[in-house]
Design an enzyme around this catalytic site. Structure first.
Site, PDB file in Angstrom:
ATOM      1  N   ASP A   1      -8.032   8.600 -15.460  1.00 20.81           N
ATOM      2  CA  ASP A   1      -6.625   8.705 -14.947  1.00 20.81           C
ATOM      3  C   ASP A   1      -6.682   9.575 -13.551  1.00 20.81           C
ATOM      4  O   ASP A   1      -7.714  10.381 -13.302  1.00 20.81           O
ATOM      5  CB  ASP A   1      -6.116   9.554 -16.071  1.00 20.81           C
ATOM      6  CG  ASP A   1      -4.450   9.921 -15.887  1.00 20.81           C
ATOM      7  OD1 ASP A   1      -3.764   9.044 -15.017  1.00 20.81           O
ATOM      8  OD2 ASP A   1      -4.113  11.166 -15.811  1.00 20.81           O
TER       9      ASP A   1
ATOM     10  N   GLU B   1       9.719  18.507 -13.257  1.00 17.86           N
ATOM     11  CA  GLU B   1      11.071  18.886 -13.638  1.00 17.86           C
ATOM     12  C   GLU B   1      11.038  20.194 -13.461  1.00 17.86           C
ATOM     13  O   GLU B   1      12.052  20.922 -12.787  1.00 17.86           O
ATOM     14  CB  GLU B   1      11.342  18.632 -15.025  1.00 17.86           C
ATOM     15  CG  GLU B   1      12.659  18.658 -15.392  1.00 17.86           C
ATOM     16  CD  GLU B   1      13.030  18.152 -16.740  1.00 17.86           C
ATOM     17  OE1 GLU B   1      12.951  18.476 -17.678  1.00 17.86           O
ATOM     18  OE2 GLU B   1      13.714  16.835 -16.486  1.00 17.86           O
TER      19      GLU B   1
ATOM     20  N   ARG C   1       4.102  12.719  -4.548  1.00 18.46           N
ATOM     21  CA  ARG C   1       4.690  11.837  -5.800  1.00 18.46           C
ATOM     22  C   ARG C   1       6.347  12.122  -5.286  1.00 18.46           C
ATOM     23  O   ARG C   1       6.912  13.176  -5.288  1.00 18.46           O
ATOM     24  CB  ARG C   1       4.462  12.608  -6.902  1.00 18.46           C
ATOM     25  CG  ARG C   1       3.169  12.646  -7.710  1.00 18.46           C
ATOM     26  CD  ARG C   1       2.813  13.408  -8.804  1.00 18.46           C
ATOM     27  NE  ARG C   1       3.436  13.270  -9.981  1.00 18.46           N
ATOM     28  CZ  ARG C   1       3.236  12.650 -10.988  1.00 18.46           C
ATOM     29  NH1 ARG C   1       2.247  12.012 -11.042  1.00 18.46           N
ATOM     30  NH2 ARG C   1       4.016  12.538 -12.074  1.00 18.46           N
TER      31      ARG C   1
ATOM     32  N   THR D   1      -3.953   4.568 -12.242  1.00 14.82           N
ATOM     33  CA  THR D   1      -2.991   5.392 -11.945  1.00 14.82           C
ATOM     34  C   THR D   1      -1.757   4.828 -11.981  1.00 14.82           C
ATOM     35  O   THR D   1      -1.483   3.665 -11.618  1.00 14.82           O
ATOM     36  CB  THR D   1      -3.357   6.215 -10.600  1.00 14.82           C
ATOM     37  OG1 THR D   1      -2.095   7.171 -10.663  1.00 14.82           O
ATOM     38  CG2 THR D   1      -3.418   5.308  -9.450  1.00 14.82           C
TER      39      THR D   1
ATOM     40  N   ASP E   1       0.468   5.916  -9.736  1.00 11.79           N
ATOM     41  CA  ASP E   1       0.972   6.094  -8.313  1.00 11.79           C
ATOM     42  C   ASP E   1       1.287   4.809  -7.308  1.00 11.79           C
ATOM     43  O   ASP E   1       0.661   3.536  -7.995  1.00 11.79           O
ATOM     44  CB  ASP E   1       0.196   6.945  -7.696  1.00 11.79           C
ATOM     45  CG  ASP E   1       0.346   8.388  -8.139  1.00 11.79           C
ATOM     46  OD1 ASP E   1       1.127   8.822  -8.619  1.00 11.79           O
ATOM     47  OD2 ASP E   1      -0.881   9.190  -8.080  1.00 11.79           O
TER      48      ASP E   1
ATOM     49  N   ARG F   1      -0.188   1.752 -10.212  1.00 10.35           N
ATOM     50  CA  ARG F   1       0.884   1.361 -11.004  1.00 10.35           C
ATOM     51  C   ARG F   1       0.662   0.870 -12.104  1.00 10.35           C
ATOM     52  O   ARG F   1       1.207  -0.060 -12.841  1.00 10.35           O
ATOM     53  CB  ARG F   1       1.778   0.274 -10.269  1.00 10.35           C
ATOM     54  CG  ARG F   1       2.520   0.787  -8.970  1.00 10.35           C
ATOM     55  CD  ARG F   1       3.668   1.969  -9.168  1.00 10.35           C
ATOM     56  NE  ARG F   1       4.483   1.930  -8.091  1.00 10.35           N
ATOM     57  CZ  ARG F   1       5.515   2.906  -8.040  1.00 10.35           C
ATOM     58  NH1 ARG F   1       5.485   3.830  -9.249  1.00 10.35           N
ATOM     59  NH2 ARG F   1       6.357   3.090  -7.220  1.00 10.35           N
TER      60      ARG F   1
ATOM     61  N   ASN G   1      -0.225   9.316 -22.367  1.00 12.62           N
ATOM     62  CA  ASN G   1      -0.516   7.936 -21.876  1.00 12.62           C
ATOM     63  C   ASN G   1      -2.103   7.415 -21.830  1.00 12.62           C
ATOM     64  O   ASN G   1      -2.182   6.201 -21.388  1.00 12.62           O
ATOM     65  CB  ASN G   1       0.352   7.925 -20.537  1.00 12.62           C
ATOM     66  CG  ASN G   1      -0.313   8.588 -19.626  1.00 12.62           C
ATOM     67  OD1 ASN G   1      -0.982   9.857 -19.709  1.00 12.62           O
ATOM     68  ND2 ASN G   1      -0.031   8.361 -18.299  1.00 12.62           N
TER      69      ASN G   1
END
EC number: 7.6.2.1
Length: 1163
Positions: A408, A526, A630, A711, A713, A820, A849
């Site tokens: 990952d 967040e 990101r 990933t 991304d 992705r 995940n």
């Protein structure tokens, strides 16, 4: 109290709630069916209907055994091993006249081995039992007989009302009724469940939040319908074993008890994993069984033939055996039956070919190896106080055979400690500074640090900027909008809305401590957004169930004002939705929907009027992705009152639905309102690489390990991160597989899904074919390739008709990046690599995940980072930082592989060497079934005289030091290519055992039998021959291990020479016992062997002769065909081990390394 579906339900996944007495008789038949609900009678567990439901109690057991089933179940576990079944059968048959030795001598070692393993199982299970007893006997306040009283957890029933105080654990899965806060909220820590330290906010219904004292519960009765027991942790209830934090107390109703609770529903056994060495070891045992049967058969044939000849034409050939008056075992009249019975005797006699203590010894060694891994200071991360942890010891040697690593990115290669660094607002890029990826990009292009429109060096405008004290999560510098200067920007209104979205659209919790505000957020992203909003003038300081409050910088007056927004709905983030929204009412009574999400889903939801800055924002997002950042897109819309009311009704129906497609209905309702948005801009946060990642990846690549990164991304982000962490290197060519083509885009606009799928599949097939062509054309130039594929393309590449060609292309590339990727795709790719290549795979990740990927791989390594501990709890090994993987594999992996391989080979060698001396003696004695040794000699051979040195070998031996393992990563290929446990090497050791047995037997018999052994002229008898031959075996196999060891410690010396000395001590003590006990060993050493020079001379010369073949082979191999560790050892012995340049190595060594590298490249 009115039941139903009031506004308070919006934060909950509660399906229905009724506070009136109600009968469910008409629906009772549907309970338990898919999509239906559980029925809970609140505060009335003795209700006849509740009793009839017969729900489980709250007693929890995590033990493997019970007092009743321990003996049969643990015995079953032990006798699942073929070798143990064999020894059990032999032990049973040993009570018959067929046995060549006493029953006790074969039964005792079996009992010791089985008993030791069962004792280990019992101790481990007793520890679990003690934990269960402690948990079940914890106490909690339960409402019974109109008051709260203390009761044990195990006595709770479904429907009981409990009171849990601050910092206490929840005793079962509870539905929250009320809390010490007026609006019924509470804070929950789920670290025991998923490892996350971030607090979760839970909300009670408005209808029950007033239930506060004992009196208010007297008249309270209700019926709850909810989901059936399942493993979904993230639902409406307070989960057992989570903890109440920052809240004085809560009242709750027991919904799920005991093994119905979420934590127990998730307590599934991990997938069973066995190492390749262990699987091959089983095959070796089968070979030895076959050998055992073969030599027993050969012996029985010869025995039957010789027995038949004993009476021929009325003449007795071996008259001294009295063939005319014998038992069925030696009856010349029935030679076939006698041969068959001798065959059974042979199966028992030659059973010492099978090492009875092998499995136990390996278990001991692996546990000790795991302890060394856990205590390695070089894999201890002081910042978080987390050492490496071997969660299983079964796969230690597999760490030394990794062919492919699947990793990952976020939180594994990077810190997962997000920093807000840049943003795009109303088409203008803000934020100055250069990321690590941008620096790597500049180095790659051989140009100095460049700064585009959106970037300048952090210290470039030092005169104008107050860098101040570093703020965690905030690394943003731009004088245009900092310190309230944003009010002077052309689009100040858009900037204000942008930061309001950041300050309101989240689920973070403020924590005020001595005037300082910190935030508990569900993700680092967040937290970074809320901190950024605070630092730029929009400070979130209070959250209640129905409102959020901010200290805002007023853009007209320039002063700080408090504004409270009424929070109406939170549309939660899901990986499938890729966005989150909130619906609020501002102080001006306007209804607003504020949304943030991935650009792939947000741009398509913009209204025509809301796309004013779309082109500039897309360009900025692309630049941010190239810089390894990101990104999230922020948007909003004004809501019409009538539209909102109609939507709220539909949303409430979806939320309270008990249908199987509940989640789909909720998502569909959310999708309807999240449209016609107005674009505000995009955020860019940096997730910095962990320390040492580039160096670690570079060294793993030098070791010949293929590295794949899976990933979520964007492709640009993943590529540039790849360069920053040395996954992609200078001169490496890229094969990019993507569906971003004009033809596919045209079909997408037409909306023909079947045509899109067909064209996409054909496009992927063509790109794979072209990639293979590139590899073939560049094969002679030794150019490295990297394969990069996006998630959409990957979904087609994993189809049955394409996966083989995709894998062939991927395994020929030095690096692979899958962008992705969904969690399911990660697991599918891992399975494809594992099954398609047949090589050992390792998956490493840090988040929930990644669990599927970790469990699918041969070895799963969890990184104990910021995303909780779910990956760690599903892993085989846990480390705190990615860079520790280098030491885990190249040092511990290499050592464990070498130690276990050598240990198993040696185990079979020593047993063959011993077992075949029995066979040669049998042949010498006309296959009479008479063993060469005393019963207890044979029984103690594997248990006492040869077991400890091999354990010391498996724990302490090192061919090279840890420093040299890291300095010469190519050494790791010995494990990947399985050089030390290949069939030629295994058969070589087995052949060495046969040769040793031949030398020992024939040297001993030829040297001492023909001559006078004692001073009085007596020749060697059976007892002396057995003792002398056994002494030679003990010396030979222990000296053999001394020759095989590369790294001596005092423990190894003690075990090797101690085992030999113990043989003599045993012989003296055992020989001093009564002849009825010691039989052939009676005073054999003291009176017969020790006084004889021939005994000592025969032992000395016999042992030297036995060791000579192996010594000669190793001398030849080291000189002319050295293994890689031989080369390093030679370099070390020549004093060259500190040199870093390969040119300073001797020419022959340098040529050997080059040959190994070429071989590795071809493979």
């Amino acid at each position: 109290m009115v039941g139903g579906t009031g506004r308070g339900i919006r934060f909950s996944k509660l399906y229905s709630f009724s506070c009136v007495r109600s009968s469910f008789r008409e629906d009772r038949s549907q309970i338990g069916q898919k999509g239906y609900t559980r029925v809970v009678h609140c505060n009335d567990p003795d209700d006849p209907e509740a009793v009839q439901l017969n729900y489980r109690g709250n007693y929890v057991s995590t033990t493997k055994y019970t007092a009743v089933n321990f003996l049969p179940k643990s015995l079953f576990e032990q006798f699942r091993r073929v070798a143990n079944i064999y020894f059990l059968v032999v032990a049973c048959v040993s009570f018959s006249p067929l046995a060549p030795y006493s029953a006790l001598s074969v039964l005792a070692p079996l009992l010791v081995v089985i008993g030791a393993t069962m004792a280990k199982e019992a101790v481990e299970d007793w520890r679990r039992r003690k934990q269960d007893i402690e948990a079940n006997n914890r106490r909690v306040q339960v409402y019974r007989n109109n008051s709260f009283c203390k009761a044990k957890w195990k006595d709770l029933r479904v429907g009981d009302i409990v009171k849990v105080d601050k910092d206490e654990f929840f005793p079962a899965d509870l539905f929250l009724l009320s809390s010490s806060y007026e609006d019924g909220i509470c804070y929950v820590e789920t670290m025991n469940l998923d490892g996350e330290t971030n607090l979760k906010l839970k909300h009670a219904l408005e209808e029950t939040s007033s239930l506060q004292d004992e009196k208010s519960f007297q008249q309270f009765k209700a019926v709850i319908q909810c989901e059936d027991p399942n493993e979904d942790l993230y639902s409406f209830i307070l989960l057992r074993d989570s903890k109440l934090r920052n809240t004085d107390y809560i009242h709750g109703v027991v919904i799920f008890t005991g093994h119905d609770t979420k934590v127990m529903q998730n307590a599934t056994d991990p997938p069973s994993k066995r190492s390749k060495i262990e699987r091959r070891m089983d095959k070796i045992v089968y070979i030895l069984f076959s050998t055992l049967v073969l030599i027993s058969f050969i012996g029985s044939v010869f025995f039957g033939t010789e027995t038949r000849k004993d009476i021929s034409g009325g003449k007795y050939r071996r008259w001294y055996l009295r063939p005319d008056d014998t038992t069925v075992f030696y009856d010349p009249q029935r030679p076939v039956l006698a041969a068959f019975l001798h065959f059974l005797t042979g199966l028992m006699l030659y059973g010492y070919l099978i090492p009875i203590s092998l499995y136990v010894s390996i278990e001991i060694v692996k546990v000790l190896q795991s302890i060394f891994i856990n205590q390695d200071q070089d894999m201890y991360y002081e910042e978080t106080d987390k050492p490496a942890h071997a969660r299983t010891s079964n796969l230690n040697e597999e760490l030394g055979q990794i062919d492919t690593i699947l990793s990952d990115k976020t939180g594994t290669l990077t810190c997962n400690s997000m920093e807000f660094v840049k943003c795009s607002i109303a088409g203008t890029a803000y934020g100055r500074g250069m990321t690590e990826v941008e620096r790597a990009l500049a180095r790659r292009n051989d140009r100095p640090h460049e700064v585009g429109d959106a970037s300048s060096d952090l210290l470039g405008d030092g005169d104008e900027m107050d860098l101040g004290k570093p703020i965690k999560g905030f690394n943003f510098r731009d004088e245009r909008i900092m310190h309230g200067r944003w009010v002077n920007e052309p689009h100040a209104d858009a900037i204000q809305k942008f930061f309001r979205v950041l300050a309101i659209c989240h689920t973070a919790i403020p924590d005020i401590n001595e005037g300082e505000i910190s935030y508990e957020a569900e993700s680092p992203d967040e937290a970074a957004f809320v901190i950024a909003a605070r630092e730029l003038g929009f400070e979130f300081f209070s959250r209640k169930q129905t409102c959020i409050s901010l200290h805002e910088l007023d853009h007209e007056s320039g002063g700080k004002v408090d504004r409270t927004y009424k929070l109406l709905h939170v549309l939660e983030f899901k990986s499938s939705r890729k966005r989150m929204s909130v619906i609020v009412r501002n102080p001006e009574n306007q209804l607003l929907l504020l949304s943030k999400g991935a650009d792939s889903v947000m741009f398509e939801r913009l209204s025509k009027e809301g796309r004013m800055f779309e082109a500039q924002t897309r360009e900025h997002i692309r630049n941010y992705a190239e810089a390894g950042l990101r990104t999230l897109v922020l948007a909003y819309r004004d809501l019409d009152e009538e539209e909102y009311k109609a939507w709220e009704e539909e949303f409430s129906r979806a939320k309270t639905s008990v249908a199987a497609d509940h989640d789909a209905l909720v998502d569909a309702a959310c999708d309807k309102i999240e449209r016609d948005l107005i674009l505000l801009g995009a955020t860019a946060v940096e997730d910095k690489l962990q320390k040492g990642v580039p160096e670690c990846i570079d060294r793993l690549a030098q070791a010949g390990i293929k590295i794949w990164v899976l990933t979520g991304d964007k492709m640009e982000t993943a590529i540039n991160i790849g360069y920053a962490c040395s996954l992609l290197r200078q001169g490496m060519k890229q094969i990019v597989i993507t569906l971003d083509s004009q033809d596919i885009d045209v079909l997408r606009k037409q909306g023909d899904k079947e045509a899109i799928a067909k064209a996409s599949c054909e496009s992927i097939r063509k790109q794979i074919r072209e990639g293979k062509s590139q590899l073939i054309s560049a094969k002679e130039n030794s150019v490295s390739f990297a394969l990069i594929i996006d998630g959409e393309s990957l979904s087609f590449a994993l189809n049955k008709n394409l996966e083989k060609s995709f894998l062939e292309l991927a395994i020929d590339c030095a690096s692979v990046i899958c962008c992705r990727s969904s969690p399911k795709q990660k697991a599918l790719v891992t399975r494809l690599v594992k099954m398609g290549t047949g090589e050992t795979t390792l998956a490493i990740g840090d988040g929930a995940n990644d669990v599927g990927m970790l469990q699918e791989a041969d070895i799963g390594v969890g990184v104990s980072g910021v995303e909780g501990m779910q990956a760690v709890m599903s892993s085989d090994f846990a480390i705190a930082q990615f860079r520790f993987l280098e030491r885990l594999l190249l040092v511990h992996g290499h050592w464990c592989y070498r130690r276990i391989s050598m240990m198993i080979c040696y185990f079979f060698y020593k047993n063959i060497a011993f077992g075949f001396t029995l066979f040669w003696f049998e042949a010498y004695a006309s296959f009479s079934g008479q063993p060469a040794y005393n019963d207890w000699y044979m029984s103690f051979y594997n248990v006492f005289f040869t077991s400890l040195p091999v354990i010391a070998l498996g724990v302490f031996d090192q061919d090279v030091s840890a420093r040299l393992c890291l300095k010469y990563p190519l050494l790791y290929q010995e494990g990947v290519q399985n050089i030390l446990f290949s069939w030629p090497r295994i058969l070589g050791w087995m052949s060495n055992g046969v040769i040793s047995s031949i030398i020992i037997f024939f040297f001993t018999t030829k040297s001492i039998i023909p001559q006078a052994f004692r001073r009085d002229g007596q020749v060697t008898d059976f007892e002396v021959l057995g003792a002398t031959m056994y002494t030679s075996v003990v010396w030979a196999v222990n000296c053999q291990i001394a020759l095989s060891i590369n790294y001596f410690t005092w423990i190894q010396h003690f075990f090797i020479w101690g085992s030999i000395i113990f043989w003599y001590i045993f012989l003296v003590i055992y020989g001093s016992l009564s002849p009825t006990v010691s039989t052939t060993a009676y005073r054999v050493l003291v009176e017969a062997c020790a006084p004889s020079v021939l005994y000592w001379l025969a032992t000395l010369l016999g042992v030297i002769s036995t060791l000579l073949p192996y010594f000669s082979y190793r001398a030849f191999q080291t000189r002319f065909r050295p293994l890689y560790h031989d080369i390093i050892q030679q370099k070390r012995s020549e004093g060259l081990e500190t040199d870093d340049t390969p040119n300073e190595l001797p020419h022959r060594v340098r040529d050997k390394i080059q040959h190994l590298k070429m071989g590795l490249r071809r493979s």
